[in-house]
Design a protein around this motif. Structure first.
Motif, PDB file in Angstrom:
ATOM      1  N   CYS A  35       0.855  -1.189   0.000  1.00 19.61           N
ATOM      2  CA  CYS A  35       0.000   0.000   0.000  1.00 19.61           C
ATOM      3  C   CYS A  35       0.896   1.245   0.000  1.00 19.61           C
ATOM      4  O   CYS A  35       1.865   1.315   0.756  1.00 19.61           O
ATOM      5  CB  CYS A  35      -0.904  -0.008   1.225  1.00 19.61           C
ATOM      6  N   ALA A  37       0.231   4.155   1.047  1.00 20.96           N
ATOM      7  CA  ALA A  37       0.090   5.000   2.235  1.00 20.96           C
ATOM      8  C   ALA A  37       0.640   4.353   3.502  1.00 20.96           C
ATOM      9  O   ALA A  37       1.336   4.993   4.281  1.00 20.96           O
ATOM     10  CB  ALA A  37      -1.374   5.365   2.419  1.00 20.96           C
ATOM     11  N   CYS A  38       0.335   3.064   3.734  1.00 21.11           N
ATOM     12  CA  CYS A  38       0.744   2.442   5.003  1.00 21.11           C
ATOM     13  C   CYS A  38       1.746   1.314   4.826  1.00 21.11           C
ATOM     14  O   CYS A  38       2.163   0.695   5.797  1.00 21.11           O
ATOM     15  CB  CYS A  38      -0.491   1.948   5.759  1.00 21.11           C
ATOM     16  N   TYR A  67      -3.677   1.228  -3.073  1.00 20.58           N
ATOM     17  CA  TYR A  67      -4.092   1.548  -1.709  1.00 20.58           C
ATOM     18  C   TYR A  67      -4.870   0.391  -1.106  1.00 20.58           C
ATOM     19  O   TYR A  67      -5.741  -0.185  -1.756  1.00 20.58           O
ATOM     20  CB  TYR A  67      -4.974   2.797  -1.691  1.00 20.58           C
ATOM     21  N   GLU A  70      -8.379   0.140   3.878  1.00 19.66           N
ATOM     22  CA  GLU A  70      -8.412   1.092   4.999  1.00 19.66           C
ATOM     23  C   GLU A  70      -7.956   2.478   4.566  1.00 19.66           C
ATOM     24  O   GLU A  70      -8.603   3.483   4.860  1.00 19.66           O
ATOM     25  CB  GLU A  70      -7.537   0.607   6.160  1.00 19.66           C
ATOM     26  N   CYS A  71      -6.826   2.511   3.884  1.00 20.67           N
ATOM     27  CA  CYS A  71      -6.292   3.801   3.458  1.00 20.67           C
ATOM     28  C   CYS A  71      -7.204   4.448   2.425  1.00 20.67           C
ATOM     29  O   CYS A  71      -7.386   5.658   2.405  1.00 20.67           O
ATOM     30  CB  CYS A  71      -4.883   3.650   2.885  1.00 20.67           C
ATOM     31  N   LYS A  74     -10.014   5.956   4.326  1.00 18.93           N
ATOM     32  CA  LYS A  74      -9.558   7.175   5.015  1.00 18.93           C
ATOM     33  C   LYS A  74      -9.425   8.326   4.033  1.00 18.93           C
ATOM     34  O   LYS A  74      -9.843   9.448   4.324  1.00 18.93           O
ATOM     35  CB  LYS A  74      -8.194   6.921   5.667  1.00 18.93           C
TER      36      LYS A  74
END
Ligand SMILES: [Zn+2]
Length: 85
Positions: A35, A37-38, A67, A70-71, A74
């Protein structure tokens, strides 16, 4: 249209189709393995993951962004918040 022309046209159509397909395969191969983002790991072979994760493709720039759910959620919420301001 004579036979030779027909064959040439079919050949050209086939060529175009293959080009589009190879482009898709190219982009699929460009898929990141985590991902953006995370940095959660992504498994291309996992059907569930492929279905749930979100891929953003910018074909012009040949950029593929990935992504996790979850991201993605968000990010969507953040956009909604900004829009509601
Ligand atoms: Zn994530």
């Amino acid at each position: 249209m004579n036979r030779a022309q027909r064959r040439a046209a079919a050949k050209a159509a086939k060529k175009d189709g293959n080009k589009e397909l190879s482009e898709k395969i190219f982009l699929f191969n460009q898929l990141p393995d985590e991902c953006l983002a995370c940095a959660r790991a992504f498994d291309k072979g996992d059907r569930q993951m492929v279905m749930e994760w979100n891929v953003v493709i910018r074909e012009k720039e040949k950029i593929v962004r990935l992504y996790c759910p979850e991201c993605w959620h968000k990010a969507k919420k953040l956009v909604e918040q900004l829009e509601n301001k």
